[in-house]
Write a protein that holds these residues in place. Structure first.
Motif, mmCIF file in Angstrom:
data_model
loop_
_atom_site.group_PDB
_atom_site.id
_atom_site.type_symbol
_atom_site.label_atom_id
_atom_site.label_comp_id
_atom_site.label_asym_id
_atom_site.label_seq_id
_atom_site.Cartn_x
_atom_site.Cartn_y
_atom_site.Cartn_z
ATOM 1 N N TYR A 1 -4.320 -0.579 -9.842
ATOM 2 C CA TYR A 1 -4.313 0.822 -9.432
ATOM 3 C C TYR A 1 -2.954 1.500 -9.571
ATOM 4 O O TYR A 1 -1.907 0.853 -9.509
ATOM 5 C CB TYR A 1 -4.736 0.957 -7.952
ATOM 6 N N LYS B 1 0.859 -1.178 0.000
ATOM 7 C CA LYS B 1 0.000 0.000 0.000
ATOM 8 C C LYS B 1 0.897 1.229 0.000
ATOM 9 O O LYS B 1 1.946 1.242 0.657
ATOM 10 C CB LYS B 1 -0.894 0.034 1.238
ATOM 11 N N SER C 1 -1.191 4.486 -7.366
ATOM 12 C CA SER C 1 -1.380 5.179 -6.092
ATOM 13 C C SER C 1 -0.230 6.138 -5.834
ATOM 14 O O SER C 1 0.921 5.846 -6.187
ATOM 15 C CB SER C 1 -1.441 4.172 -4.939
ATOM 16 N N SER D 1 -5.639 6.851 -5.137
ATOM 17 C CA SER D 1 -5.460 5.770 -6.110
ATOM 18 C C SER D 1 -6.435 5.963 -7.247
ATOM 19 O O SER D 1 -7.535 6.474 -7.043
ATOM 20 C CB SER D 1 -5.702 4.408 -5.471
#
Length: 187
Positions: free
Chosen positions: A124, A104, A126, A184
């Motif tokens: 995604y 993350k 991000s 994101s």
């Protein structure tokens, strides 16, 4: 007619591939378009070179691994991300694009004051923004936000816990008190 561009070393973000997973090869090609320094985790080195890519640096190579010509190896204790990001910061890279399946962007906050980080997963893109950040987006674009503190945004409507939608074509501007807001976008 083709155009040739001369890119100064470290002008483009480095690219660190931690784990490709099902990452789209066409999108990978776009990230490699300007020939960035390519850093690859030793666990996926063979897969990456099987795609015909020239690897500049291998992280934590396995014993007996045979490298392409002029490929460097870096080894560090503990977390792979700490080793790679500390190396890139020490070599004065201003930015890095990272491909991974699990990480993350908020997990990398410690390094954000030292290097600009964009994290790509198969789904995604991000990145972290500072208060006052604005970006033009077409109406209907979904933006996913890790809501860890209060923030305000113009031209956004909340759809669910993390998903927000751009209301009309135009700029979206963010303001908040935290150091970063983590955004994101689907790729």
């Amino acid at each position: 007619m083709s155009s040739h561009h001369i890119v100064k070393e470290k002008q483009e973000p480095a690219l660190y591939i931690h784990d490709l997973g099902s990452f789209d090869e066409e999108y990978l090609g776009q990230l490699l378009e300007w020939s960035p320094t390519l850093v690859v985790n030793g666990n996926i080195y063979e897969k990456v070179i099987s795609l015909g890519l020239k690897v500049d640096i291998v992280l934590n190579n396995a014993d007996g691994m045979v490298f392409q010509e002029n490929t460097k190896s870096i080894i560090g204790p503990g977390d792979d991300y700490n080793t790679v990001l500390n190396y890139l910061v020490s070599e004065k890279y201003p930015a890095v694009n990272i491909i991974d399946t699990e990480k993350k962007i908020s997990d990398l906050e410690f390094y954000m004051s030292r290097i600009n980080i964009v994290l790509f997963t198969p789904e995604y893109k991000s990145y972290a923004v500072k208060t006052g950040f604005s970006v033009w987006k077409p109406a209907g674009t979904s933006v996913f936000i890790d809501v860890v503190s209060y923030f305000e945004a113009t031209n956004l409507m909340q759809k669910d816990e993390r998903e927000f939608e751009v209301v009309k074509d135009g700029f979206v501007e963010f303001s908040f008190a935290a150091e970063y807001l983590f955004l994101s976008e689907a790729i």
